[in-house]
Design an enzyme around this catalytic site. Structure first.
Site, short mmCIF file in Angstrom:
data_model
loop_
_atom_site.label_atom_id
_atom_site.label_comp_id
_atom_site.label_asym_id
_atom_site.label_seq_id
_atom_site.Cartn_x
_atom_site.Cartn_y
_atom_site.Cartn_z
N ASP A 62 0.87 -1.18 0.00
CA ASP A 62 0.00 0.00 0.00
C ASP A 62 0.91 1.23 0.00
O ASP A 62 1.58 1.50 1.01
CB ASP A 62 -0.88 -0.04 1.26
CG ASP A 62 -1.75 1.19 1.41
OD1 ASP A 62 -1.56 2.17 0.66
OD2 ASP A 62 -2.63 1.17 2.29
N ASN A 89 2.30 5.95 -10.38
CA ASN A 89 1.02 5.90 -11.09
C ASN A 89 -0.17 5.63 -10.16
O ASN A 89 -1.28 6.05 -10.45
CB ASN A 89 1.11 4.82 -12.18
CG ASN A 89 -0.23 4.47 -12.77
OD1 ASN A 89 -0.80 5.24 -13.55
ND2 ASN A 89 -0.74 3.29 -12.40
N TYR A 152 -8.95 15.43 -4.97
CA TYR A 152 -8.20 14.67 -5.97
C TYR A 152 -7.45 15.63 -6.90
O TYR A 152 -6.26 15.47 -7.15
CB TYR A 152 -9.15 13.79 -6.78
CG TYR A 152 -8.52 13.12 -7.98
CD1 TYR A 152 -7.75 11.98 -7.86
CD2 TYR A 152 -8.72 13.65 -9.27
CE1 TYR A 152 -7.18 11.37 -8.97
CE2 TYR A 152 -8.15 13.05 -10.38
CZ TYR A 152 -7.39 11.91 -10.24
OH TYR A 152 -6.82 11.32 -11.34
N GLY A 153 -8.18 16.66 -7.41
CA GLY A 153 -7.55 17.62 -8.32
C GLY A 153 -6.35 18.30 -7.68
O GLY A 153 -5.32 18.49 -8.32
N LYS A 156 -3.24 16.20 -7.73
CA LYS A 156 -2.61 16.07 -9.05
C LYS A 156 -1.88 17.36 -9.46
O LYS A 156 -0.81 17.32 -10.04
CB LYS A 156 -3.66 15.67 -10.09
CG LYS A 156 -4.23 14.28 -9.86
CD LYS A 156 -3.13 13.23 -9.88
CE LYS A 156 -3.66 11.81 -9.84
NZ LYS A 156 -2.60 10.80 -10.05
N1 NAP Z 1 -8.67 6.97 -15.99
C1 NAP Z 1 -8.66 8.29 -16.14
O1 NAP Z 1 -9.56 8.87 -16.77
C2 NAP Z 1 -7.53 9.12 -15.56
C3 NAP Z 1 -7.47 10.47 -15.91
C4 NAP Z 1 -6.44 11.25 -15.39
C5 NAP Z 1 -5.48 10.68 -14.59
N2 NAP Z 1 -5.55 9.35 -14.28
C6 NAP Z 1 -4.50 8.81 -13.41
O2 NAP Z 1 -3.96 7.65 -14.00
C7 NAP Z 1 -3.41 6.81 -12.98
C8 NAP Z 1 -3.91 5.38 -13.15
O3 NAP Z 1 -5.31 5.37 -12.95
P1 NAP Z 1 -6.30 4.39 -13.73
O4 NAP Z 1 -7.27 5.24 -14.44
O5 NAP Z 1 -5.53 3.37 -14.47
O6 NAP Z 1 -7.12 3.78 -12.50
P2 NAP Z 1 -7.06 2.38 -11.75
O7 NAP Z 1 -7.34 1.28 -12.71
O8 NAP Z 1 -7.95 2.53 -10.57
O9 NAP Z 1 -5.54 2.27 -11.33
C9 NAP Z 1 -5.03 2.71 -10.10
C10 NAP Z 1 -4.20 1.58 -9.52
O10 NAP Z 1 -3.58 2.05 -8.33
C11 NAP Z 1 -3.63 1.01 -7.36
N3 NAP Z 1 -3.66 1.65 -6.05
C12 NAP Z 1 -4.60 2.47 -5.54
N4 NAP Z 1 -4.29 2.81 -4.30
C13 NAP Z 1 -3.12 2.20 -4.02
C14 NAP Z 1 -2.28 2.17 -2.88
N5 NAP Z 1 -2.59 2.85 -1.76
N6 NAP Z 1 -1.15 1.44 -2.93
C15 NAP Z 1 -0.82 0.74 -4.03
N7 NAP Z 1 -1.57 0.74 -5.15
C16 NAP Z 1 -2.70 1.47 -5.13
C17 NAP Z 1 -4.93 0.26 -7.66
O11 NAP Z 1 -4.84 -1.11 -7.28
P3 NAP Z 1 -5.30 -1.64 -5.83
O12 NAP Z 1 -6.60 -0.94 -5.50
O13 NAP Z 1 -5.44 -3.11 -6.05
O14 NAP Z 1 -4.18 -1.28 -4.91
C18 NAP Z 1 -5.03 0.37 -9.18
O15 NAP Z 1 -4.47 -0.76 -9.81
C19 NAP Z 1 -3.81 7.45 -11.66
O16 NAP Z 1 -2.73 8.22 -11.18
C20 NAP Z 1 -4.97 8.36 -12.04
O17 NAP Z 1 -5.11 9.44 -11.15
C21 NAP Z 1 -6.55 8.56 -14.74
#
Ligand code: NAP
Length: 252
Positions: A62, A89, A152-153, A156
């Protein structure tokens, strides 16, 4: 573009690698010849990401936990003996308007999205050689504010600030720091935030109207930029934010 082999044998530490953008990035790094340690809280998700990809290894942690940086960096060094790239990430989003922000949930977002990268990068730092790269995965909060998603914003925007600052601090050591800021991307991120399918579909419809390319990004379209930002051919790139947003920031 001509295929190069400049990532062959490079060691990548990637948080949040079990799903979404992280999983696509881990697989793209592995396909490019790099060794990848994916970190997340859910062993099954990580195992799925690594399945049939011998260059991807998994470590459950975590990133919000104070002892995570030590154990994660030790796991990467155990696995590969070095760290050439760190991709911060992992993140969570828990949308709420000001009146409904819960302290515990806000602290969880800050600890995961902001303090996680701060202390993981700090811990990795002594092991980063000239040529190493840190990529912070950020976002595209509207410059006029993000109603309903201020915490959240803020994490980032702050992470982009860390990118600019660390790029200057670490340039004398030959270490580059870059943000890759995805636009709206087809991942389970909102499912992970507890949203229903209907609410996600409604949000996507509303956003699509504001995205000039009129479609969401696929995770691999973000992964491409993360992987290429790490390549030595990108050696003059540092302290900047690569916005991969389908024009959202320009036309939204
Ligand atoms: N999707 C979008 O539209 C979007 C847009 C802008 C930015 N982003 C950014 O892109 C990145 C990836 O997001 P995503 O869209 O691919 O979402 P996602 O599928 O929810 O990926 C986030 C990953 O982070 C892991 N995670 C969360 N909390 C954690 C913790 N405390 N320790 C270790 N791992 C953790 C989660 O797995 P577990 O819960 O199993 O730990 C999950 O696999 C993020 O930084 C997000 O803010 C996404």
């Amino acid at each position: 573009m001509e295929e190069t082999h400049t990532l062959d044998g490079r060691a990548v530490l990637l948080t949040g690698g079990g799903t979404g953008i992280g999983r696509a990035t881990a697989r793209r790094f592995a396909a490019a010849g790099a060794d990848v340690l994916v970190v997340g809280r859910t062993a099954e998700r990580l195992a799925e990401a690594a399945e049939q990809h011998p260059r991807i290894r998994a470590f459950v942690a975590d990133v919000a936990a104070p002892d995570a940086p030590g154990s994660v960096v030790a796991a990467a060094l155990d696995a590969f003996g070095r760290i050439d790239a760190l991709v911060n990430n992992a993140a969570i989003t828990r949308p709420a308007p000001l009146g409904e922000i819960d302290r515990k949930v806000a602290e969880e977002q800050l600890a995961t999205n902001l303090l996680g990268p701060v202390f993981l990068t700090q811990r990795a730092l002594p092991h980063l050689e000239p040529g190493a790269t840190v990529v912070n995965v950020t976002s595209n909060p509207p410059y006029y504010g993000w109603p309903g998603n201020s915490v959240y914003g803020s994490t980032k925007v702050a992470l982009d600030f860390l990118t600019h600052t660390w790029a200057v601090e670490l340039a004398p050591r030959g270490i580059r720091v870059v943000s890759v800021a995805p636009g709206v991307t087809r991942t389970p991120v909102l499912h992970h935030a507890g949203f229903s399918d209907e609410r996600i579909a409604a949000a996507a419809d509303e956003l699509l109207a504001r995205i000039p390319l009129r479609r969401l990004a696929e995770p691999d379209e973000i992964a491409w930029w993360i992987v290429n930002a790490v390549r030595p051919e990108a050696g003059y790139l540092t302290g900047t934010v690569i916005r991969v947003d389908g024009g959202l920031g320009a036309g939204g």
